[in-house]
Design a protein around this motif. Structure first.
Motif, short mmCIF file in Angstrom:
data_model
loop_
_atom_site.label_atom_id
_atom_site.label_comp_id
_atom_site.label_asym_id
_atom_site.label_seq_id
_atom_site.Cartn_x
_atom_site.Cartn_y
_atom_site.Cartn_z
N PRO A 221 33.60 46.92 51.35
CA PRO A 221 33.79 46.11 50.26
C PRO A 221 32.65 45.37 49.84
O PRO A 221 32.43 45.09 48.56
CB PRO A 221 34.95 44.90 51.02
CG PRO A 221 34.53 45.04 52.25
CD PRO A 221 34.45 46.50 52.71
N GLU A 225 31.40 46.10 45.93
CA GLU A 225 31.24 44.77 45.22
C GLU A 225 29.95 44.74 44.70
O GLU A 225 29.76 44.28 43.31
CB GLU A 225 31.37 43.49 46.20
CG GLU A 225 31.18 42.10 45.41
CD GLU A 225 31.34 41.06 46.08
OE1 GLU A 225 30.59 39.98 46.02
OE2 GLU A 225 32.18 40.88 47.02
N ARG A 248 44.14 49.94 54.57
CA ARG A 248 43.60 48.98 55.03
C ARG A 248 41.93 49.26 54.55
O ARG A 248 41.20 48.10 54.69
CB ARG A 248 43.45 48.87 56.51
CG ARG A 248 44.58 48.53 57.39
CD ARG A 248 44.48 48.75 58.80
NE ARG A 248 43.40 48.07 59.57
CZ ARG A 248 43.00 47.95 60.64
NH1 ARG A 248 43.52 49.03 61.47
NH2 ARG A 248 41.98 47.29 60.87
N HIS A 251 39.83 48.72 48.83
CA HIS A 251 39.04 47.50 48.68
C HIS A 251 38.95 47.29 47.25
O HIS A 251 38.62 45.86 46.88
CB HIS A 251 37.70 47.60 49.33
CG HIS A 251 37.72 47.60 50.71
ND1 HIS A 251 38.57 46.67 51.59
CD2 HIS A 251 37.31 48.59 51.72
CE1 HIS A 251 38.41 47.10 52.85
NE2 HIS A 251 37.89 48.30 53.07
N ARG A 253 40.73 47.06 44.41
CA ARG A 253 41.71 45.86 43.91
C ARG A 253 41.13 44.65 44.45
O ARG A 253 41.35 43.93 43.52
CB ARG A 253 43.17 46.55 44.26
CG ARG A 253 44.07 45.35 43.67
CD ARG A 253 45.63 46.03 43.78
NE ARG A 253 45.69 46.43 45.02
CZ ARG A 253 46.64 45.59 46.05
NH1 ARG A 253 46.80 44.41 45.73
NH2 ARG A 253 46.83 45.69 47.46
N ASP A 254 40.97 44.64 45.65
CA ASP A 254 40.48 43.14 46.04
C ASP A 254 39.33 42.78 45.62
O ASP A 254 39.16 41.45 45.26
CB ASP A 254 40.48 43.19 47.69
CG ASP A 254 41.82 43.64 48.26
OD1 ASP A 254 42.68 43.03 47.65
OD2 ASP A 254 41.84 43.84 49.45
N VAL A 255 38.31 43.59 45.46
CA VAL A 255 37.05 43.38 44.72
C VAL A 255 37.26 42.85 43.37
O VAL A 255 36.70 41.78 42.80
CB VAL A 255 36.04 44.30 45.06
CG1 VAL A 255 34.93 44.23 43.81
CG2 VAL A 255 35.52 44.82 46.31
N GLU A 257 39.88 41.40 42.00
CA GLU A 257 40.37 40.14 42.10
C GLU A 257 39.48 38.85 42.38
O GLU A 257 39.60 37.80 41.85
CB GLU A 257 41.68 40.06 43.16
CG GLU A 257 42.91 40.81 42.55
CD GLU A 257 44.18 40.27 43.33
OE1 GLU A 257 45.01 39.66 42.95
OE2 GLU A 257 44.05 40.90 44.52
N ARG A 258 38.59 39.32 43.26
CA ARG A 258 37.57 38.27 43.75
C ARG A 258 36.67 38.07 42.79
O ARG A 258 35.99 36.79 42.66
CB ARG A 258 36.92 38.80 45.15
CG ARG A 258 36.11 37.81 45.76
CD ARG A 258 35.82 38.25 47.28
NE ARG A 258 35.17 39.49 47.40
CZ ARG A 258 35.82 40.71 47.78
NH1 ARG A 258 37.00 40.45 48.22
NH2 ARG A 258 35.19 41.89 47.95
N TRP A 265 48.46 46.32 38.86
CA TRP A 265 47.95 47.25 39.83
C TRP A 265 48.89 48.46 40.10
O TRP A 265 48.75 49.35 40.70
CB TRP A 265 47.26 47.01 40.99
CG TRP A 265 48.41 46.24 41.81
CD1 TRP A 265 49.02 45.06 42.04
CD2 TRP A 265 48.82 46.98 43.18
NE1 TRP A 265 49.80 44.89 42.92
CE2 TRP A 265 49.78 46.24 43.80
CE3 TRP A 265 48.80 48.20 43.74
CZ2 TRP A 265 50.47 46.63 44.81
CZ3 TRP A 265 49.28 48.66 44.80
CH2 TRP A 265 50.20 47.85 45.60
#
Length: 397
Positions: A221, A225, A248, A251, A253-255, A257-258, A265
């Motif tokens: 991540p 990022e 697991r 990453h 999608r999470d990046v 959002e962050r 999605w």
């Protein structure tokens, strides 16, 4: 999950037009005019001229035997008058001499010893009138499409040497995955070559964008990022592949959002259900599935129209035609399917047959396909004998 139409509407809603630049015509092939409607400053052609090799005559003197009084070639400035009872030899494209109102083609005349026997011709025969293509002051609307040879020829004929064109959207490409290696590099156990990076860059260029050199990042991540931050600072659009599902090591999608915002999605389509879309620092970010087939199909449906919208162009630019399925092709009944097919002409009109296996892991059938056969949600298969829309690949409207 969103429908294809809902997802596309959300994607196109964030499109912002790119800036413009002024270029000479010889550098404009494939570029998009900033303004497709022009006002003409000159007549085209700028003078009446002959459409044939032959003899410029007064139509009232025909039929008859006329005295040859001179010759006029293309590019001539000083012209010999065509007096009653005379004629002037004229070449294709040469300006019509004063007094003449018609051209008798070589094939219909008999020339002997300075005399030319001409059959009857009508006034205006074989003459291109001044401004018969375009009149000065007329509006000229060119197609809303990348400039090709035909449109460039029109611009040149109007005396336009430079035009204002849209700057191609800069599109950053990111492939994610610990297993990825560059094409051409040797593989260790568990590794694969990165097909997505070069393929998506090619798809960007084909859509009219400008792809930056593809970047590969491991499933980390922190590194993902860093790439996303860099791309958001220098690109108009970031297209990533992989890392958008629920694993697991996914990453991307999470990046998104962050660092910014995530619009959606998941899409109700096959192949390509996981597709993350959002923005970072105002730059659209599209996270495509890692599977190459899914990545390229979702790019076709969402990234391609987005790039074209940034250029001020409508739709995807692709052609859709009805085609009859020649055999049953199964699909997920809950999702709209885009089946890879080959097309041919047959007794039923345009006929569609599988280009190969339809698993999203099978890339070669996509390369062999002429089209994507679109089978709606709620149907378990494309049924033999039924007609469906076929989205033609590699062809533009």
């Amino acid at each position: 999950m969103r429908s294809v139409e809902e997802a596309l509407e959300a994607v196109l809603a964030v499109a912002r037009p790119t800036g413009t630049e002024r270029l000479p015509l010889d550098r404009c092939r494939g570029r998009v005019l900033a303004e497709h409607r022009l006002t003409v400053a000159v007549d085209v052609p700028p003078f009446a001229n002959s459409s044939m090799d032959g003899f410029a005559v007064r139509a009232a003197d025909t039929p008859g035997e006329l005295r040859l009084a001179g010759e006029v070639a293309a590019g001539a400035g000083l012209l010999t008058d065509v007096a009653p009872g005379t004629t002037v030899r004229i070449m294709t494209g040469a300006p019509m001499p004063p007094g003449a109102d018609a051209v008798a083609p070589l094939e219909i005349v008999d020339e002997r010893d300075g005399a030319v026997r001409v059959p009857a011709v009508e006034s205006g025969a074989s003459v291109r009138a001044q401004g018969h293509d375009t009149r000065a002051g007329d509006p000229v609307a060119l197609p809303e499409a990348p400039l090709g040879a035909n449109a460039i020829a029109v611009l040149a004929s109007l005396g336009i040497g430079q035009v204002e064109v849209r700057r191609p959207p800069r599109v950053a490409i990111l492939s994610t995955g610990d297993e990825l290696r560059a094409p051409g590099e040797p593989l260790e156990p568990g590794q694969i070559h990165d097909a997505n990076g070069v393929a998506l860059a090619a798809a960007v260029e084909e859509a009219g964008g400008e792809a930056t050199p593809p970047v590969r990042a491991p499933d980390d991540p922190v590194q993902i990022e860093a790439v996303v931050r860099s791309a958001a600072a220098r690109a108009d659009l970031l297209v990533a592949s992989g890392g958008v599902s629920v694993g697991r090591h996914d990453h991307v999608r999470d990046v998104i959002e962050r660092l910014g915002s995530l619009d959606f999605w998941r899409i109700r389509m096959q192949p390509g259900k996981p597709l993350a879309f959002g923005s970072v620092n105002g730059v659209p970010v599209m996270g495509l599935p890692g599977n190459p087939v899914s990545a390229l199909v979702t790019f076709e449906l969402f990234a391609r129209p987005l790039i074209r919208r940034m250029l001020g162009l409508p739709g995807s630019g692709r052609v859709t035609l009805p085609a009859v399925a020649c055999e049953r092709m199964g699909k997920d009944p809950d999702r709209r399917a885009y089946l890879r097919v080959r097309l041919s002409r047959g007794p039923q009109g345009l006929e569609a047959r599988p280009a190969g296996g339809q698993q999203s892991s099978q890339l070669r059938p996509l390369a062999l396909a002429d089209a994507l056969l679109i089978v709606p949600e709620g149907e378990p298969a494309a049924e033999a004998g039924r007609t469906y829309d076929a989205l033609l690949l590699g062809q533009t409207a």
